[in-house]
Design an enzyme around this catalytic site. Structure first.
Site, PDB file in Angstrom:
ATOM      1  N   ARG A 141       0.853  -1.186   0.000  1.00  0.00           N
ATOM      2  CA  ARG A 141       0.000   0.000   0.000  1.00  0.00           C
ATOM      3  C   ARG A 141       0.895   1.243   0.000  1.00  0.00           C
ATOM      4  O   ARG A 141       2.042   1.197   0.452  1.00  0.00           O
ATOM      5  CB  ARG A 141      -0.906   0.032   1.230  1.00  0.00           C
ATOM      6  CG  ARG A 141      -1.859  -1.148   1.355  1.00  0.00           C
ATOM      7  CD  ARG A 141      -2.670  -1.030   2.631  1.00  0.00           C
ATOM      8  NE  ARG A 141      -3.651  -2.105   2.784  1.00  0.00           N
ATOM      9  CZ  ARG A 141      -3.432  -3.231   3.452  1.00  0.00           C
ATOM     10  NH1 ARG A 141      -2.261  -3.436   4.038  1.00  0.00           N
ATOM     11  NH2 ARG A 141      -4.371  -4.159   3.549  1.00  0.00           N
ATOM     12  N   LYS A 164      -2.515  -2.014   7.646  1.00  0.00           N
ATOM     13  CA  LYS A 164      -3.736  -1.498   8.261  1.00  0.00           C
ATOM     14  C   LYS A 164      -3.921  -2.106   9.642  1.00  0.00           C
ATOM     15  O   LYS A 164      -3.623  -3.272   9.874  1.00  0.00           O
ATOM     16  CB  LYS A 164      -4.950  -1.828   7.383  1.00  0.00           C
ATOM     17  CG  LYS A 164      -5.100  -0.927   6.177  1.00  0.00           C
ATOM     18  CD  LYS A 164      -6.421  -1.189   5.473  1.00  0.00           C
ATOM     19  CE  LYS A 164      -6.652  -0.208   4.339  1.00  0.00           C
ATOM     20  NZ  LYS A 164      -7.946  -0.468   3.658  1.00  0.00           N
ATOM     21  N   HIS A 234      -2.081   2.255  -5.961  1.00  0.00           N
ATOM     22  CA  HIS A 234      -3.018   1.152  -5.806  1.00  0.00           C
ATOM     23  C   HIS A 234      -3.181   0.371  -7.110  1.00  0.00           C
ATOM     24  O   HIS A 234      -3.466  -0.832  -7.090  1.00  0.00           O
ATOM     25  CB  HIS A 234      -4.365   1.680  -5.327  1.00  0.00           C
ATOM     26  CG  HIS A 234      -5.007   0.807  -4.298  1.00  0.00           C
ATOM     27  ND1 HIS A 234      -4.425   0.535  -3.083  1.00  0.00           N
ATOM     28  CD2 HIS A 234      -6.171   0.113  -4.312  1.00  0.00           C
ATOM     29  CE1 HIS A 234      -5.209  -0.273  -2.384  1.00  0.00           C
ATOM     30  NE2 HIS A 234      -6.271  -0.541  -3.116  1.00  0.00           N
ATOM     31  N   ARG A 237      -0.579  -2.161  -7.003  1.00  0.00           N
ATOM     32  CA  ARG A 237      -0.951  -3.199  -6.028  1.00  0.00           C
ATOM     33  C   ARG A 237      -1.968  -4.157  -6.647  1.00  0.00           C
ATOM     34  O   ARG A 237      -1.848  -5.378  -6.502  1.00  0.00           O
ATOM     35  CB  ARG A 237      -1.518  -2.521  -4.784  1.00  0.00           C
ATOM     36  CG  ARG A 237      -2.016  -3.472  -3.699  1.00  0.00           C
ATOM     37  CD  ARG A 237      -2.347  -2.645  -2.451  1.00  0.00           C
ATOM     38  NE  ARG A 237      -3.208  -3.341  -1.516  1.00  0.00           N
ATOM     39  CZ  ARG A 237      -2.780  -4.186  -0.570  1.00  0.00           C
ATOM     40  NH1 ARG A 237      -1.485  -4.453  -0.474  1.00  0.00           N
ATOM     41  NH2 ARG A 237      -3.628  -4.751   0.256  1.00  0.00           N
ATOM     42  N   HIS A 260      -4.536  -8.669   3.534  1.00  0.00           N
ATOM     43  CA  HIS A 260      -5.985  -8.584   3.685  1.00  0.00           C
ATOM     44  C   HIS A 260      -6.421  -9.381   4.910  1.00  0.00           C
ATOM     45  O   HIS A 260      -6.001 -10.514   5.107  1.00  0.00           O
ATOM     46  CB  HIS A 260      -6.695  -9.150   2.453  1.00  0.00           C
ATOM     47  CG  HIS A 260      -6.649  -8.240   1.271  1.00  0.00           C
ATOM     48  ND1 HIS A 260      -6.862  -8.668  -0.035  1.00  0.00           N
ATOM     49  CD2 HIS A 260      -6.419  -6.902   1.166  1.00  0.00           C
ATOM     50  CE1 HIS A 260      -6.770  -7.657  -0.856  1.00  0.00           C
ATOM     51  NE2 HIS A 260      -6.494  -6.578  -0.164  1.00  0.00           N
ATOM     52  N   TYR A 269     -10.000 -10.284  -7.033  1.00  0.00           N
ATOM     53  CA  TYR A 269      -8.992 -10.448  -8.077  1.00  0.00           C
ATOM     54  C   TYR A 269      -9.240 -11.689  -8.916  1.00  0.00           C
ATOM     55  O   TYR A 269      -8.802 -11.765 -10.061  1.00  0.00           O
ATOM     56  CB  TYR A 269      -7.599 -10.503  -7.445  1.00  0.00           C
ATOM     57  CG  TYR A 269      -7.228  -9.195  -6.793  1.00  0.00           C
ATOM     58  CD1 TYR A 269      -6.843  -8.103  -7.554  1.00  0.00           C
ATOM     59  CD2 TYR A 269      -7.301  -9.045  -5.420  1.00  0.00           C
ATOM     60  CE1 TYR A 269      -6.524  -6.891  -6.951  1.00  0.00           C
ATOM     61  CE2 TYR A 269      -6.987  -7.842  -4.812  1.00  0.00           C
ATOM     62  CZ  TYR A 269      -6.605  -6.778  -5.593  1.00  0.00           C
ATOM     63  OH  TYR A 269      -6.304  -5.584  -4.991  1.00  0.00           O
TER      64      TYR A 269
END
Length: 288
Positions: A141, A164, A234, A237, A260, A269
């Site tokens: 990220r 995150k 992004h 990514r 994630h 994806y």
């Protein structure tokens, strides 16, 4: 509201970005409550809440509505836990379903054009090359990239990053990313930080830590020039994840590499890869 945000940061380790977003969302609600003459949290009724949401839906995207509801749910759960209110009106409200827009991903040819293109001379060019190789090769990220320190990438092909929710994970470096980083650390970064003092891996021309906005500008400019399309960190990514799955990588491996929390986030994806598969089939098979 301020007490709730402090608790959110202390108990859940919410990032400053998340706290700012929640504060903005709750301030929007406060403005509505004031217009309705509501002065206490416990006076928010379900009809008033539905009026607020109907106004919000009329001017905001489903993702924004969902985020506002998430902030409200968190606040009212905390109010119940703290004994400030006894009834939680948010429990009766469903989060609107969001569409699943497929992320944009570069083709292999576009990636080759981007990573082999001549960049500006000097230390900034070496920095930009390392940034692009790292973003595509590791799927980081933007916030994770600008948060890297020199000590994080001194050697080896494993990098520990903080993602995150302040969760740590290990990402891998490609050989070309390792070479680009080594060249930048030897020949580029020392010149950028000659008159500054920082341990940030990537810096601006003045030797200050690179910001997310600065990174976005660098990537957007390079992509517009060498791929002919707009893009962001992004985008790289997304491309990282898509190319891994197209190459046969396991979905859970990609989930771990992307950081994630939920597999469902990574599954988008697979839809993108299927669409590419169908597109290639349609264009390539003579009877498709």
């Amino acid at each position: 509201m301020e007490r709730f945000l402090r608790a959110l940061g202390a108990e859940r380790g919410a990032s400053p970005h998340t706290l700012r977003a929640y504060a903005h969302d709750l301030q929007d609600l406060c403005g509505f409550l004031a217009s309705e003459g509501i002065r206490r949290w416990e006076d928010l009724t379900l009809p008033a809440l539905r009026r607020y949401l109907s106004r919000l839906v009329a001017r905001a995207s489903p993702s924004t509505v969902g985020r506002r509801l998430s902030a409200l749910r968190g606040l009212y759960r905390w109010l119940v836990r703290e004994g400030r209110i006894s009834l939680n009106p948010i429990r009766a409200v469903r989060t609107p379903r969001r569409g699943r827009p497929l992320p944009t991903a570069l083709t292999h040819e576009q990636v080759r054009a981007l990573l082999s293109a001549p960049l500006r001379p000097g230390p900034l060019g070496l920095r930009d090359r390392a940034l692009l190789e790292l973003l595509y090769g590791s799927g980081l990220r933007a916030s994770e990239v600008v948060g890297l320190r020199v000590a994080d990438v001194q050697r080896g092909r494993e990098v520990r990053v903080v993602g995150k929710g302040r969760k740590e994970r290990v990402v891998l470096l490609t050989h070309s990313a390792r070479r680009a980083l080594d060249t930048y650390l030897r020949q580029g970064r020392p010149r950028l930080v000659a008159r500054a003092s920082t341990d940030a891996l990537f810096t601006s021309a003045r030797g200050q830590p690179l910001s997310v906005r600065g990174l976005q500008y660098i990537v957007a400019r390079a992509m517009a020039r060498w791929t002919g399309i707009g893009g962001s960190p992004h985008t790289l990514r997304h491309t990282f994840a898509t190319h891994l799955l197209e190459g046969g990588a396991d979905l859970r491996v990609v989930q771990e590499l992307l950081g994630h929390a939920h597999l469902s986030t990574t599954q988008i994806y697979t839809h993108l890869s299927r669409d590419r598969l169908k597109d290639t089939y349609t264009r390539s098979h003579p009877r498709a």
